[in-house]
Structures are given as structure tokens and as C-alpha cells.
Write an enzyme that holds these catalytic residues in place. Sequence first.
Site, mmCIF file in Angstrom:
data_model
loop_
_atom_site.group_PDB
_atom_site.id
_atom_site.type_symbol
_atom_site.label_atom_id
_atom_site.label_comp_id
_atom_site.label_asym_id
_atom_site.label_seq_id
_atom_site.Cartn_x
_atom_site.Cartn_y
_atom_site.Cartn_z
ATOM 1 N N ASP A 175 0.821 -1.222 0.000
ATOM 2 C CA ASP A 175 0.000 0.000 0.000
ATOM 3 C C ASP A 175 0.852 1.267 0.000
ATOM 4 O OD1 ASP A 175 -2.376 -1.660 0.347
ATOM 5 O OD2 ASP A 175 -1.704 -1.890 2.411
ATOM 6 N N HIS B 189 -3.733 -1.891 -6.631
ATOM 7 C CA HIS B 189 -2.982 -0.695 -6.994
ATOM 8 C C HIS B 189 -3.951 0.356 -7.537
ATOM 9 C CE1 HIS B 189 0.899 -3.277 -7.592
ATOM 10 N NE2 HIS B 189 0.466 -3.253 -6.349
#
Length: 448
Positions: free
Chosen positions: A37, A65
Amino acid sequence: MSDEKIVNGNHYEALREKRFNMYNAKVSVVLGAQWGDEGKGKVVDMLASNVDIVCRCQGGNNAGHTVVANGTEFDFHLLPSGIINEKCISVIGNGVVIHLPGLFDEIAKNEAKGLAKWENRLLISDRAHLVFDFHQQVDGLQEAEKGKKSLGTTKKGIGPAYSSKASRNGIRVGELLGDFNLFEEKFRSLVANYKRLFPGIEIDEEAELQRYKDYAEKLRPFVKDTICFLHTALRQDKTVLVEGANAAMLDIDFGTYPYVTSSNCSIGGVLTGLGLPPQAIGEVIGVVKAYTTRVGDGPFPTEQLNEIGDLLQTKGAEFGVTTKRKRRCGWLDLALLKYTSLVNGYTSIALTKLDILDTLKEINIGVAYKLNGKILDHFPGSISDLEKIEVEYVTLPGWESVTAKTRKFSDLPKNAQEYVRFIENELGIPVKWVGVGKGRESIVNIHQ
């Protein structure tokens, strides 16, 4: 005789030079340097405008993503983030495990948001393994069996699919597109194996076989030997960008085992997941969030279970793209980053989400670990040791001003610049980009 040796020696050197120059380090790699992340998708999207090919090398749709382009937010799980660039070929490599229902659902959702002309730009390795719905069922059952000791997986079937691969009863994309009778035989054998292990599992074999017969035809135009494709492209001086999924601290060998994913999401996974030799790798970009987060269970030395953690979670909108779970938040951990740099050999760093720290009066950075009162010179390989460590912090002054509209490094507040330089100097790695917002335009190139 001596003249012959010289000739042969020159011949050897010429061949060696020719072989080395065949690759000339044309492959750049983007890797998550923490627990995921970090903003890899945004960095890949930025770099993809200058490359010919973008590849995924490992993991599956457990990755998430996010890319914001022209105000539209795209979420990618299996598709390489570079697929937004209409001049770029996107490759899903042999090291990826692919859930076909998830892949086509992802394509449809992103098409609805404006993803266009992707059909002639997506290639999928015939050696990539398939994730079936029953792998996802098994993932959930295994987590339930662990009870309070669960690992916090995404339940996307990634671990069971890699287990099938390692047990040599997995099924590859190429087998789906070959003789369907052979695919059916392998499929029924794999189902029978899981039914023995998990008697309560429910699988409609006939419906699944029909579904995969349909998927085979939808998939066929995109499948090829991507290893040969990539090597041919490199010999033609094409540039390749590799998008690592997950992150270094989730690597099955180098992460906080067993609270990890089921693939090598460090530099080694790039080579085995695409069939590339080491000399093809040039720049290795470590993506680092300006603070630290992780999703799920496992040790987290700099975690802040207080108002600081709450502020980072809220202001940073820290929810998993894939799981939608809240991310745990804490201070930046340089001891961790020094370790992942050893493994991955970062040549530069992209520092993201600096703007989330804008309101803080003081900012702590973890610089070292202590165990039993002694400074450690290594990152603990034992979970029990990692849970006992104390973190040594350095406190830097905050900048208490808005950075989101900044487009030049020199225009950042002085203390924000000092924060970046401190990270750079401690790690001994140049910070090349700084992210101060969601969009691709909000990435500041320090060297411009």
C-alpha cells in the site's frame, strides 16, 4: 600456440561483451519497500509513459494498486497499472496466479471508467497458474481453522493456488487453452484432492467446466510465451518496467513470516516471475510511504495505537484497496527499510503521501531496534524477537503547512525538505520522487 590463445581469449571476451550488451540493463523495477500500500500503482503509472512494456511478475488479485488519471480513480488487481498508457504493452507473467472471473470483472469495471484500447495491449503468460473459486473457498476455510491465530489473508485463493503449483497439481493457463479433455482430467483430479482434504467444500464441477470452456475462448487472444516475447523485445532495445505486487515485508522468504503472502515479492520474484536474467535489471525503485502501514495481523514495531495512528489512518484514507479493511498505521521505520534495501538493492526511492504529515507539529522516525537493551545490527528473523524489540526514534520538527499543490522540491517547506533529506542520508539511497497527493501530477521530481 600463444597466438592461438590470444585469439581465443579475444573471441571469448567479444562473445561475453556481446552477451552482456544484449540486455544493457533495460528493465526498471518498482517494488514496495514496506508492508504494501505504498503507492506503487501511481509510480508505475507515472513511469509507464516512458516505457514500451509494463509487467506484473508475481502475486494475484490479492494486490490492489490505485491510479488516478485525469480525475478518474482506477483500481487494478491483476492488470498492470501501465495499461492506462495506450502506447504500452501490459504483460502478466508466469509468476502470477490468475483468477479468471476476477480478471474479466476487473477489465469490465475499468472499461466503465474509461479504460480503452486494451485488447491489443494485454499479454498473458501461458505458464501462469490458475486460481479457481475453490482455491478461494479453501483460503477461507484454512483461515477459519486457525481461529485467533489466523494470518489475515485476503481470502483470494492465492496461497492455495501457489500450494497447488508447488505440489505439482496446479493448472496453467496454457493447459486451459490446449486439449480440453486433458484440462478436464486435471481439473477433476484437483477437485477430488480438495474434497478429500475439505469434505464440506461445495464445487459444481460440471458448471465450472462449462464456465472455463467459455473462459478459454475469451482468454485465447491474449495468451503467448511471454518469456520469448520479453527477450525479443529487449534485443530490440525496448524498455521494460516491472510492477511488483505486495511488498518486501510480505515476501514469503524475507518478510515477517508467517504473516506474509505466498510469493517472492522482492527482486528475486522479478527474475523467476518473468524469466529474466539478473543482468537485464537496471534501476530498482523502492516505493516508501512517508509513514508505515500494514493490513492484517503480524508484528508492526512502529505502530501507533493512539491519536497519531488515528490521524494517519483518517487523513491518509488508509483502507485496503482489495480487502477494504482499515490499515494499521505508525511512524516511518528506517530499520525496516535498511533491511529491505539489503534484499532488493534499491537504486532510488519514491517517497509517497508526504502531505499526510502536513498537520503534525513533530514527526518521529524509527532509526534502530533494541532487543534486551542492545542495539541490533540486523532485522530479526524471529517473530517472537520482533514482538519484543524497542524502537529508537529521532524526532524531527513538522512543517504544519499544506504541501498538496507543491510541484517543485525547492518549494516544499524547509522542514519537509529536511524530512526527505534525513531519510535519504540515513538510507544512503537517493530519494528521486516525492508524492504530495493522489494524482499523477502530484509527484514531485526532486532532480528537475
